[in-house]
Design a protein around this motif. Structure first.
Motif, PDB file in Angstrom:
ATOM      1  N   GLY A  20      67.844  -1.555 -11.010  1.00 17.13           N
ATOM      2  CA  GLY A  20      68.620  -1.281 -11.569  1.00 17.13           C
ATOM      3  C   GLY A  20      69.821  -2.048 -11.826  1.00 17.13           C
ATOM      4  N   VAL A  21      69.784  -3.320 -10.664  1.00 22.07           N
ATOM      5  CA  VAL A  21      71.033  -3.847 -10.666  1.00 22.07           C
ATOM      6  C   VAL A  21      70.609  -4.761 -12.402  1.00 22.07           C
ATOM      7  CG1 VAL A  21      71.790  -5.739  -9.989  1.00 22.07           C
ATOM      8  CG2 VAL A  21      71.591  -3.839  -8.238  1.00 22.07           C
ATOM      9  N   PRO A  22      72.116  -5.661 -13.128  1.00 22.36           N
ATOM     10  CA  PRO A  22      71.186  -6.651 -14.115  1.00 22.36           C
ATOM     11  C   PRO A  22      71.118  -7.675 -13.603  1.00 22.36           C
ATOM     12  CG  PRO A  22      72.766  -5.065 -14.402  1.00 22.36           C
ATOM     13  CD  PRO A  22      73.276  -4.572 -13.396  1.00 22.36           C
ATOM     14  N   GLU A  23      70.118  -8.771 -13.836  1.00 22.22           N
ATOM     15  CA  GLU A  23      69.589  -9.722 -12.993  1.00 22.22           C
ATOM     16  C   GLU A  23      68.992 -10.524 -14.229  1.00 22.22           C
ATOM     17  OE1 GLU A  23      68.679 -12.663 -11.522  1.00 22.22           O
ATOM     18  OE2 GLU A  23      68.388 -10.742 -10.384  1.00 22.22           O
ATOM     19  N   ARG A  24      69.661 -11.094 -14.957  1.00 24.17           N
ATOM     20  CA  ARG A  24      70.334 -12.705 -15.923  1.00 24.17           C
ATOM     21  C   ARG A  24      69.578 -14.102 -15.356  1.00 24.17           C
ATOM     22  NH1 ARG A  24      71.695 -12.076 -20.914  1.00 24.17           N
ATOM     23  NH2 ARG A  24      73.799 -10.334 -21.179  1.00 24.17           N
ATOM     24  N   ASP A  25      69.066 -13.828 -13.814  1.00 22.78           N
ATOM     25  CA  ASP A  25      68.508 -15.334 -13.885  1.00 22.78           C
ATOM     26  C   ASP A  25      66.260 -15.404 -14.436  1.00 22.78           C
ATOM     27  OD1 ASP A  25      66.348 -16.647 -11.394  1.00 22.78           O
ATOM     28  OD2 ASP A  25      68.303 -17.481 -11.906  1.00 22.78           O
ATOM     29  N   GLY A  26      66.509 -16.275 -15.078  1.00 25.56           N
ATOM     30  CA  GLY A  26      65.048 -16.346 -15.461  1.00 25.56           C
ATOM     31  C   GLY A  26      63.335 -16.445 -14.559  1.00 25.56           C
ATOM     32  N   ARG A  27      64.242 -17.329 -13.730  1.00 26.69           N
ATOM     33  CA  ARG A  27      63.317 -17.272 -12.366  1.00 26.69           C
ATOM     34  C   ARG A  27      62.607 -15.937 -12.006  1.00 26.69           C
ATOM     35  NH1 ARG A  27      60.953 -16.204  -8.120  1.00 26.69           N
ATOM     36  NH2 ARG A  27      63.407 -15.562  -7.724  1.00 26.69           N
ATOM     37  N   ALA A  28      64.248 -14.968 -11.356  1.00 31.71           N
ATOM     38  CA  ALA A  28      63.647 -14.024 -11.064  1.00 31.71           C
ATOM     39  C   ALA A  28      62.898 -12.566 -12.100  1.00 31.71           C
ATOM     40  CB  ALA A  28      65.707 -13.270 -10.718  1.00 31.71           C
ATOM     41  N   LEU A  29      63.667 -12.694 -13.416  1.00 34.98           N
ATOM     42  CA  LEU A  29      63.029 -11.905 -13.570  1.00 34.98           C
ATOM     43  C   LEU A  29      62.115 -12.306 -14.049  1.00 34.98           C
ATOM     44  CD1 LEU A  29      65.741 -12.355 -16.976  1.00 34.98           C
ATOM     45  CD2 LEU A  29      65.306 -10.639 -15.912  1.00 34.98           C
ATOM     46  N   TRP A  30      60.836 -13.045 -13.867  1.00 33.18           N
ATOM     47  CA  TRP A  30      59.477 -13.763 -14.229  1.00 33.18           C
ATOM     48  C   TRP A  30      58.870 -12.838 -12.909  1.00 33.18           C
ATOM     49  CZ3 TRP A  30      56.570 -16.562 -11.367  1.00 33.18           C
ATOM     50  CH2 TRP A  30      55.051 -17.488 -11.592  1.00 33.18           C
ATOM     51  N   GLU A  31      59.709 -12.894 -11.522  1.00 27.68           N
ATOM     52  CA  GLU A  31      58.987 -13.251 -10.784  1.00 27.68           C
ATOM     53  C   GLU A  31      58.775 -11.370 -10.370  1.00 27.68           C
ATOM     54  OE1 GLU A  31      59.774 -11.777  -5.984  1.00 27.68           O
ATOM     55  OE2 GLU A  31      61.095 -13.564  -6.336  1.00 27.68           O
ATOM     56  N   LYS A  32      59.602 -10.738 -10.913  1.00 28.26           N
ATOM     57  CA  LYS A  32      59.630  -9.110 -10.693  1.00 28.26           C
ATOM     58  C   LYS A  32      58.471  -9.039 -12.180  1.00 28.26           C
ATOM     59  CE  LYS A  32      64.587  -8.340  -9.842  1.00 28.26           C
ATOM     60  NZ  LYS A  32      65.883  -7.532  -9.595  1.00 28.26           N
ATOM     61  N   LEU A  33      58.215  -9.497 -13.550  1.00 23.73           N
ATOM     62  CA  LEU A  33      57.666  -9.306 -14.330  1.00 23.73           C
ATOM     63  C   LEU A  33      56.204  -9.202 -13.810  1.00 23.73           C
ATOM     64  CD1 LEU A  33      57.068  -7.369 -17.386  1.00 23.73           C
ATOM     65  CD2 LEU A  33      56.866  -9.863 -17.799  1.00 23.73           C
ATOM     66  N   ILE A  34      55.691  -9.897 -12.979  1.00 22.13           N
ATOM     67  CA  ILE A  34      54.806 -10.279 -12.147  1.00 22.13           C
ATOM     68  C   ILE A  34      54.395  -9.516 -11.536  1.00 22.13           C
ATOM     69  CG2 ILE A  34      53.296 -11.967 -10.809  1.00 22.13           C
ATOM     70  CD1 ILE A  34      53.608 -12.712 -13.606  1.00 22.13           C
ATOM     71  N   LEU A  35      55.062  -9.122 -10.834  1.00 21.03           N
ATOM     72  CA  LEU A  35      54.953  -7.498  -9.431  1.00 21.03           C
ATOM     73  C   LEU A  35      54.871  -6.957  -9.865  1.00 21.03           C
ATOM     74  CD1 LEU A  35      57.859  -8.898  -6.646  1.00 21.03           C
ATOM     75  CD2 LEU A  35      55.198  -8.759  -6.453  1.00 21.03           C
ATOM     76  N   ASP A  36      55.262  -6.389 -11.276  1.00 23.51           N
ATOM     77  CA  ASP A  36      55.441  -4.863 -11.938  1.00 23.51           C
ATOM     78  C   ASP A  36      54.131  -4.877 -12.189  1.00 23.51           C
ATOM     79  OD1 ASP A  36      57.155  -3.066 -12.079  1.00 23.51           O
ATOM     80  OD2 ASP A  36      58.426  -4.351 -12.763  1.00 23.51           O
ATOM     81  N   GLY A  37      53.245  -6.076 -13.227  1.00 24.06           N
ATOM     82  CA  GLY A  37      51.907  -6.351 -13.303  1.00 24.06           C
ATOM     83  C   GLY A  37      51.273  -5.914 -12.003  1.00 24.06           C
ATOM     84  N   PHE A  38      51.294  -6.750 -10.775  1.00 17.39           N
ATOM     85  CA  PHE A  38      50.492  -5.891 -10.230  1.00 17.39           C
ATOM     86  C   PHE A  38      50.259  -4.513  -9.762  1.00 17.39           C
ATOM     87  CE2 PHE A  38      50.118 -11.116  -9.526  1.00 17.39           C
ATOM     88  CZ  PHE A  38      48.406 -11.278  -8.564  1.00 17.39           C
ATOM     89  N   GLN A  39      51.615  -3.785  -9.991  1.00 12.34           N
ATOM     90  CA  GLN A  39      52.094  -2.475  -9.713  1.00 12.34           C
ATOM     91  C   GLN A  39      50.791  -2.025 -10.671  1.00 12.34           C
ATOM     92  OE1 GLN A  39      54.305  -0.671 -11.829  1.00 12.34           O
ATOM     93  NE2 GLN A  39      53.289   0.980 -10.050  1.00 12.34           N
ATOM     94  N   ALA A  40      50.071  -2.627 -11.590  1.00 10.06           N
ATOM     95  CA  ALA A  40      49.790  -1.075 -12.626  1.00 10.06           C
ATOM     96  C   ALA A  40      48.069  -0.783 -12.031  1.00 10.06           C
ATOM     97  CB  ALA A  40      49.500  -2.581 -13.863  1.00 10.06           C
ATOM     98  N   GLY A  41      48.325   0.531 -11.677  1.00 12.08           N
ATOM     99  CA  GLY A  41      47.209   1.921 -11.312  1.00 12.08           C
ATOM    100  C   GLY A  41      47.983   1.323  -9.647  1.00 12.08           C
ATOM    101  N   LEU A  42      48.262   1.135  -9.012  1.00 10.08           N
ATOM    102  CA  LEU A  42      49.177   1.052  -8.030  1.00 10.08           C
ATOM    103  C   LEU A  42      50.178   1.469  -7.811  1.00 10.08           C
ATOM    104  CD1 LEU A  42      47.922  -2.435  -6.916  1.00 10.08           C
ATOM    105  CD2 LEU A  42      46.733   0.184  -6.362  1.00 10.08           C
ATOM    106  N   SER A  43      51.105   1.962  -6.450  1.00  7.14           N
ATOM    107  CA  SER A  43      52.277   2.860  -6.412  1.00  7.14           C
ATOM    108  C   SER A  43      53.233   1.261  -6.344  1.00  7.14           C
ATOM    109  CB  SER A  43      52.456   3.619  -5.446  1.00  7.14           C
ATOM    110  OG  SER A  43      52.853   3.230  -3.809  1.00  7.14           O
ATOM    111  N   TRP A  44      54.787   1.673  -6.522  1.00  3.10           N
ATOM    112  CA  TRP A  44      55.613   0.418  -6.113  1.00  3.10           C
ATOM    113  C   TRP A  44      55.717   0.038  -5.379  1.00  3.10           C
ATOM    114  CZ3 TRP A  44      57.095  -3.566  -8.376  1.00  3.10           C
ATOM    115  CH2 TRP A  44      57.519  -4.249  -7.877  1.00  3.10           C
ATOM    116  N   LEU A  45      56.106   1.189  -3.775  1.00  2.00           N
ATOM    117  CA  LEU A  45      55.779   0.701  -2.314  1.00  2.00           C
ATOM    118  C   LEU A  45      54.785   0.311  -2.279  1.00  2.00           C
ATOM    119  CD1 LEU A  45      56.584   2.036  -0.035  1.00  2.00           C
ATOM    120  CD2 LEU A  45      55.562   4.098   0.101  1.00  2.00           C
ATOM    121  N   THR A  46      53.441  -0.060  -2.384  1.00  2.00           N
ATOM    122  CA  THR A  46      52.334  -0.652  -1.813  1.00  2.00           C
ATOM    123  C   THR A  46      53.078  -2.281  -2.552  1.00  2.00           C
ATOM    124  OG1 THR A  46      51.154   0.579  -2.494  1.00  2.00           O
ATOM    125  CG2 THR A  46      49.867  -1.714  -2.664  1.00  2.00           C
ATOM    126  N   ILE A  47      53.240  -2.345  -3.812  1.00  2.00           N
ATOM    127  CA  ILE A  47      54.187  -3.212  -4.104  1.00  2.00           C
ATOM    128  C   ILE A  47      55.196  -3.957  -2.696  1.00  2.00           C
ATOM    129  CG2 ILE A  47      54.880  -5.311  -5.863  1.00  2.00           C
ATOM    130  CD1 ILE A  47      51.452  -4.200  -5.494  1.00  2.00           C
TER     131      ILE A  47
END
Length: 190
Positions: free
Chosen positions: A23-50
């Motif tokens: 929930g902490v606002p993120e403005r860094d584009g690379r960090a936003l990309w990393e988080k988006l990639i990790l959320d994509g890997f999370q699909a079908g799994l738990s966030w705790l796993t990721i």
């Protein structure tokens, strides 16, 4: 002190993530990309796993440097498919490489952070949910961002993934109003 959001449970790594990152606002584009990639890997799994594998992902994907990842091909896909420290899913791995290329195109054109934050309204949305049942799985904004990301060449970025990512990146403050992090995160908005 109120009660933390129900979803974080008592696992120390999850509590730390909830209390310091989610929930902490993120403005860094690379960090936003990393988080988006990790959320994509999370699909079908738990966030705790990721979350437990996040450092392994960072190592495997060259610190999530899109300029490096964008150059990868089949040898790197094969290497990643044999890495037990990450989620070994060919489609998600190949999508990450393509998403790095799409990221670089957007970054060069208008800046990845600006591309996303403009579509999200420019500032964090301060929701005031009292229960987890009130928190949506997606919104019209997450659907629009998903559509625009897909049009730019991204994969594994459906509206539900995008909304979870928006929550993680602070585009929306979905800490419950009973959670002590709600007001702390709201104070970080601009």
């Amino acid at each position: 002190m109120g009660q933390r959001c129900d979803w974080c449970g008592s696992e120390p790594i999850y509590v730390a993530y909830h209390d310091t990152e989610w929930g902490v606002p993120e403005r860094d584009g690379r960090a936003l990309w990393e988080k988006l990639i990790l959320d994509g890997f999370q699909a079908g799994l738990s966030w705790l796993t990721i979350l437990k594998k996040r450092e392994n992902f960072r190592t495997a994907f060259a610190g999530f440097d899109p300029e490096v990842v964008a150059t990868w091909g089949e040898p790197e896909v094969a290497r990643l498919l044999s890495d037990p420290g990450i989620v070994r899913h060919r489609g998600k791995i190949e999508a990450t490489i393509g998403n790095a290329r799409a990221y670089l195109d957007i970054e060069a054109r208008e800046g990845f952070s600006d591309f996303l934050w403009t579509r999200a309204g420019g500032a964090p949305v301060q929701n005031r949910f009292a229960t987890m049942a009130e928190v949506p799985a997606d919104t019209p904004v997450s659907k629009a961002i998903s559509r625009d990301l897909k049009a730019a060449g991204f994969r594994f970025c459906g509206p539900t993934i995008v909304y979870a990512w928006m929550q993680a990146c602070g585009m929306v403050n979905d800490h419950l109003v009973t959670c002590p992090r709600h007001d702390a995160v709201a104070a970080m908005a601009w």
